[in-house]
Structures are given as structure tokens and as C-alpha cells.
Design a protein around this motif. Structure first.
Motif, PDB file in Angstrom:
ATOM      1  N   GLN B  52       0.836  -1.214   0.000  1.00  0.00           N
ATOM      2  CA  GLN B  52       0.000   0.000   0.000  1.00  0.00           C
ATOM      3  C   GLN B  52       0.863   1.254   0.000  1.00  0.00           C
ATOM      4  O   GLN B  52       0.586   2.208  -0.720  1.00  0.00           O
ATOM      5  N   GLU B  53       1.913   1.225   0.801  1.00  0.00           N
ATOM      6  CA  GLU B  53       2.822   2.382   0.855  1.00  0.00           C
ATOM      7  C   GLU B  53       3.449   2.687  -0.498  1.00  0.00           C
ATOM      8  O   GLU B  53       3.826   3.799  -0.786  1.00  0.00           O
ATOM      9  N   HIS B  54       3.570   1.655  -1.310  1.00  0.00           N
ATOM     10  CA  HIS B  54       4.150   1.844  -2.644  1.00  0.00           C
ATOM     11  C   HIS B  54       3.065   1.964  -3.719  1.00  0.00           C
ATOM     12  O   HIS B  54       3.342   1.789  -4.913  1.00  0.00           O
ATOM     13  N   ASN B  55       1.839   2.243  -3.256  1.00  0.00           N
ATOM     14  CA  ASN B  55       0.697   2.417  -4.164  1.00  0.00           C
ATOM     15  C   ASN B  55       0.472   1.230  -5.101  1.00  0.00           C
ATOM     16  O   ASN B  55       0.145   1.398  -6.270  1.00  0.00           O
ATOM     17  N   ILE B  56       0.696   0.055  -4.558  1.00  0.00           N
ATOM     18  CA  ILE B  56       0.435  -1.149  -5.357  1.00  0.00           C
ATOM     19  C   ILE B  56      -0.859  -1.773  -4.847  1.00  0.00           C
ATOM     20  O   ILE B  56      -0.990  -2.070  -3.659  1.00  0.00           O
TER      21      ILE B  56
END
Lengths: 88, 246
Positions: B52-56
Motif C-alpha cells: 500500500q505504501e508503494h501504491n500497489i
């Protein structure tokens, strides 16, 4: 600490709940070395422990014929409930 | 007789190794199909957070035979077994498997065996804290042999159908469907517990085999069947599969 949680407490609880006298333990290949420790600890609570020598490919691979030897409870490590699908 | 399953969860921290994060970033994957073996599936919080932090975006499912969402079994190895909708399957940029060994993630490679578009299967092994990729080249020999087994099945007349007595794997009734589908073939039913590969040659009249036990047997054990073997699901639609095999 072992790499995988053997959870003997859960095993003992189930043995007490089912009042099992003869227990078969089944382990996947990677966990078979733990059989010594599991056998020792479960024997201490007064049950006869039989160790399944053969395969344990998954929860789909439950040994047949254990009832003939009076096994009341099979404890199978490394898997969870298998949902059988008819036809695939 | 009662049966108790003890999942034997992994006891240490589960997270993506820096190498895996860097790889996902470099590949610019935006939607990931996330799966894990039972030992790791209840410990995916950190992995999800990292993604999520890497927008995946995470796409996942509860495959056919599993008890938990995101859990992967080796036998969930064909197109419909993942229970992912067509749109979701198409949207996945790559699969990410959390666990050790190649057996389970190869199921995700086999899932794509009849698909034109192949998605990468990335493995993050939390025990070795490393990343590796599995893909069709890992199973190229198997798939080539499988394809010739399919062709052999279509022309063969005497077929050996292998049925196991293991309750979780026994598929006798579904195997009988083959009689309707192939009335011109003579089908012989063979019963066993673990498949006795060294017994196959004692039945020389069999021209080729159909496996109805674990669907990985028809793939991973292909070389143990000198006369070839295919899985039940593929036997039932052998012509169609051969037509679209790329």
C-alpha cells in the motif's frame, strides 16, 4: 524457537477434549524431524503415539485404515482444512 | 476418528525484502495478485502495508480448495481454480507469492499454461529473505511433454485412468464423464493410494494415462509416465486445449 509453531498446547487440548487414547501424528517432510519432540511430549500425557511414516502432501492426503489400529485422533501438522472439489 | 489440523505458522516476521520492493518499483507493477502458503497467510499484514505504501493495489481470492483468503495450494493450478474473475485476472500485472520453495508458486505458472498472456510470478521467501522469479522456462520440459501427451491421448484407444483412494483426491465419479465424452475409447480404471509409478509398465496394453488424483501429478510427474499422462480436466476438453495452446 522453531521456524514453525508446533502448537503442542492445541494438540493436548484436542486430546483431552476427545479423550483420545491412541493418537496418530502426521507431518510434512520438512517437519518430520520434530516427530521426536512431539512424540515425547504427547506420550507424557498418557496417550499412545503412532507416527505416520508415509506421505503428507496436504490435507487431501489423510492416511486410510487408522481405525483398524484403534486410532481415535489424527493430528496433522502443516495444513489446514481442505475443501474438496468434485471434478476439476 | 477425529482429525485436527495444526497450521504450523511461521514464527518470525514476514515482510517484503528490500530487493523485492525495489524489483516491484522498477517493474512499475500497479496491481499484484497476492498469495501465500498456509504457514505465512495469517501473517501478511506487513506485506500488505508495504504494498500500500508503494501504491500497489492487491488483488487476491480464496482459491477453490483453500480455507483462507490469499492461501495457495499446489493443486490450485489451473485457470478457474484461483476463483479470480476474468477482469481481475486480466488486471493483475504480476503475481507475488510469499513463502519458500518453488512447488506452490509454480501453481501460478501452471494456472497460465493455456493463456496467451503470461504474468510474472515473483517469490518473496521470508526465510532466506530473498526474491526469485518462477516462470514458464522452469517448467518448459514438462509443458512440452504435456502437449505431446495431449496429442497422444486424442489418438490413443486404450486409456488407463488413474484413481486414488485418498478421500481428498478421489475423483471416480467425475472420471466417468470420460466415457460419455470419448465413447470410442476403451477406458481402464486403475486404483491406488500413492501412485505406484513403477507399476505402470506392467500394463503394456495401456497406450496413455489420465490422472484424476492430485492435478500436480499430471504435470510435475510427467517424466515418470513413459507413455504420457494428462490431467482429467484437460482430457475432458483435450481438442479445445490443443487448439488454443500457444
Amino acid at each position: 524457537m522453531t521456524l514453525y509453531f508446533i502448537n503442542l498446547e492445541q494438540a493436548v487440548q484436542k486430546i483431552r477434549q476427545t479423550k483420545a487414547k491412541t493418537v496418530c501424528i502426521q507431518l510434512p517432510d520438512g517437519m518430520k524431524p520434530y516427530a521426536e519432540e512431539i512424540e515425547r511430549d504427547l506420550s507424557k500425557i498418557g496417550v499412545r503415539v503412532l507416527i505416520w511414516l508415509g506421505s503428507n502432501f496436504g490435507a487431501c492426503d489423510i492416511p486410510l485404515g487408522l481405525q483398524r489400529l484403534g486410532v481415535d485422533l489424527l493430528i496433522c501438522w502443516g495444513h489446514n482444512k481442505f475443501i474438496k472439489k468434485e471434478g476439476w | 476418528m477425529e482429525v485436527l489440523f495444526i497450521e504450523a505458522e511461521y514464527t518470525r516476521k514476514v515482510e517484503l525484502c528490500p530487493e523485492a520492493l525495489e524489483y516491484l518499483k522498477q517493474k512499475n507493477y500497479r496491481k499484484i495478485g497476492l498469495y501465500a502458503s498456509v504457514q505465512f497467510v495469517s501473517k501478511l499484514e506487513n506485506v500488505k502495508k508495504q504494498l500500500q505504501e508503494h501504491n500497489i493495489e492487491i488483488i487476491t481470492s480464496r482459491p477453490d480448495r483453500t480455507s483462507a483468503v490469499s492461501q495457495l495450494l499446489g493443486c490450485d493450478n489451473y485457470r478457474h481454480s484461483l476463483n479470480l474473475a476474468g477482469q481481475e485476472l486480466a488486471a493483475v500485472d504480476a503475481y507475488l507469492y510469499i513463502g519458500d520453495g518453488k512447488f506452490h508458486p509454480l501453481a501460478l505458472v501452471f494456472v497460465q499454461k493455456n493463456s496467451n498472456v503470461k504474468k510474472e510470478v515473483i517469490v518473496n521467501d521470508p526465510i532466506a529473505n530473498r526474491l526469485f522469479i518462477v516462470n514458464e522456462t522452469d517448467v518448459a520440459v514438462i509443458l512440452n511433454r504435456y502437449k505431446s501427451s495431449l496429442m497422444k491421448f486424442l489418438t490413443a484407444r486404450k486409456i488407463g485412468i488413474i484413481i486414488t483412494v485418498k478421500p481428498g483426491q478421489e475423483q471416480f465419479k467425475p472420471a466417468l464423464e470420460l466415457e460419455k465424452k470419448f465413447p470410442d475409447k476403451k477406458l481402464f480404471y486403475f486404483i491406488d493410494n500413492n501412485i505406484s509409478f513403477n507399476q505402470l509398465e506392467n500394463f503394456p496394453f495401456i497406450e496413455t494415462w489420465v490422472n484424476t488424483a492430485c492435478p500436480r501429478i499430471g504435470l510435475d510427474d510427467q517424466e515418470k509416465f513413459v507413455k504420457g499422462v494428462i490431467n482429467l480436466n484437460d482430457a475432458l476438453r483435450a481438442e479445445e486445449i490443443l487448439r488454443c495452446w500457444t
